[in-house]
Design a protein around this motif. Structure first.
Motif, short mmCIF file in Angstrom:
data_model
loop_
_atom_site.label_atom_id
_atom_site.label_comp_id
_atom_site.label_asym_id
_atom_site.label_seq_id
_atom_site.Cartn_x
_atom_site.Cartn_y
_atom_site.Cartn_z
N CYS A 1 -6.38 -2.32 0.71
CA CYS A 1 -5.31 -1.89 1.45
C CYS A 1 -6.03 -1.01 2.33
O CYS A 1 -6.99 -0.06 1.97
CB CYS A 1 -4.27 -1.01 0.53
N LEU B 1 -4.81 1.43 3.91
CA LEU B 1 -4.28 2.86 3.73
C LEU B 1 -4.93 3.65 2.55
O LEU B 1 -5.16 4.80 2.27
CB LEU B 1 -2.98 3.18 3.89
N CYS B 2 -4.83 2.89 1.28
CA CYS B 2 -5.31 3.55 0.00
C CYS B 2 -6.32 2.80 -0.60
O CYS B 2 -6.87 3.57 -1.48
CB CYS B 2 -3.98 3.31 -1.10
N CYS C 1 2.70 -1.24 1.07
CA CYS C 1 1.71 -1.72 0.25
C CYS C 1 2.23 -1.52 -1.21
O CYS C 1 3.08 -0.67 -1.66
CB CYS C 1 0.57 -0.67 0.52
N CYS D 1 0.45 1.86 -2.87
CA CYS D 1 0.68 3.24 -2.18
C CYS D 1 1.97 3.37 -1.51
O CYS D 1 2.47 4.50 -1.02
CB CYS D 1 -0.43 3.82 -1.28
ZN LIG Z 1 -2.06 0.90 -0.05
#
Ligand SMILES: [Zn+2]
Length: 255
Positions: free
Chosen positions: A39, A41-42, A64, A67
């Motif tokens: 991912c 983002l995380c 996601c 997250c």
């Molecule tokens: Zn994520």
């Protein structure tokens, strides 16, 4: 033919999933051997069932799994674009020879990358233009008589954009557009390149006007990438070139 088109749509969204990686990494000049496996983002590692094109996105409502943040619309958009471009060819041209079909799928994949890298990063990677030249080889092998028209169209389109580039001192056009015009001229030939450029300028001017009226862009300073419009024109030129040429000459220019 419907079954074949559906199969091509599914292949298209998987190819689009790979193109996402290319679009993500080409502007940053990173290698793309490993693929998108975590991912953004995380950083959580994604399982195979998180990576099914379109389907994972739809089932997780764009978030996601780990997250719960929104992934953004970019990935499914690229997958959907590629899927639609792939499945539309046999619907329009049921009798297309296999080599032409494969070459067109390759060209459309290159177009998807150029469209989105220029739209999102303002970059037309040179490698995409080189791959476009490679895609010309099967066309000239199958239709050697097209060579002269293609080369002339490429040179004229390129010189036209070079004049625009120099005339606006690079503020109206980027040099990437000049190189792209050469490739599109070679790919489309005359008269389809005329149709494509006409569509590109018409839609480009239309969108620019809308953005200026909405005050999203200032008249000076901010530039709008022109590559996506060139690609839009080229796709329509490749798919409907002769029909559009007739429309343009008979109904618009009254020739
Ligand atoms: Zn994520």
């Amino acid at each position: 033919m419907i079954v074949f088109s559906i199969a091509l749509f599914i292949i298209g969204i998987f190819v689009g999933s790979f193109l996402n990686v290319v679009i993500d990494r080409l502007p940053r000049k990173e290698g793309f051997v490993t693929g998108r496996s975590h991912c953004d983002l995380c950083g959580h590692t994604l399982a195979w069932y998180d990576l099914v094109p379109l389907l994972s996105y739809a089932l997780l409502l764009g978030k996601c799994r780990y997250c719960k943040k929104f992934i953004g619309y970019e990935y499914p958009l690229v997958e959907l674009t590629t899927g639609i471009l792939f499945c539309i060819i046999p619907l329009l041209y049921p009798a297309i020879p296999m080599l032409s079909l494969l070459d067109t799928l390759f060209i459309f994949s290159i177009f998807v990358v150029i469209f989105y890298t220029d739209l999102w990063y303002g970059i037309i990677p040179d490698i995409t233009l080189l791959l476009g030249i490679v895609a010309l080889i099967p066309i000239f092998v199958m239709h050697p008589t097209l060579l002269l028209s293609s080369v002339l169209s490429g040179v004229v389109a390129c010189l036209f954009f070079l004049a625009l580039f120099l005339g606006t001192r690079g503020r109206g056009m980027g040099f990437g557009d000049v190189k792209l015009a050469l490739l599109l001229g070679l790919l489309l030939g005359y008269p389809r390149i005329i149709v494509s450029l006409y569509i590109a300028f018409l839609t480009g001017a239309g969108i620019a006007l809308i953005l200026i009226l909405w005050r999203k862009k200032k008249l000076r300073g901010d530039t709008i990438p022109f590559g996506p419009f060139l690609i839009l024109g080229a796709v329509l030129g490749l798919l409907f070139g002769n029909f559009l040429w007739e429309l343009l000459t008979v109904y618009v220019l009254h020739l």
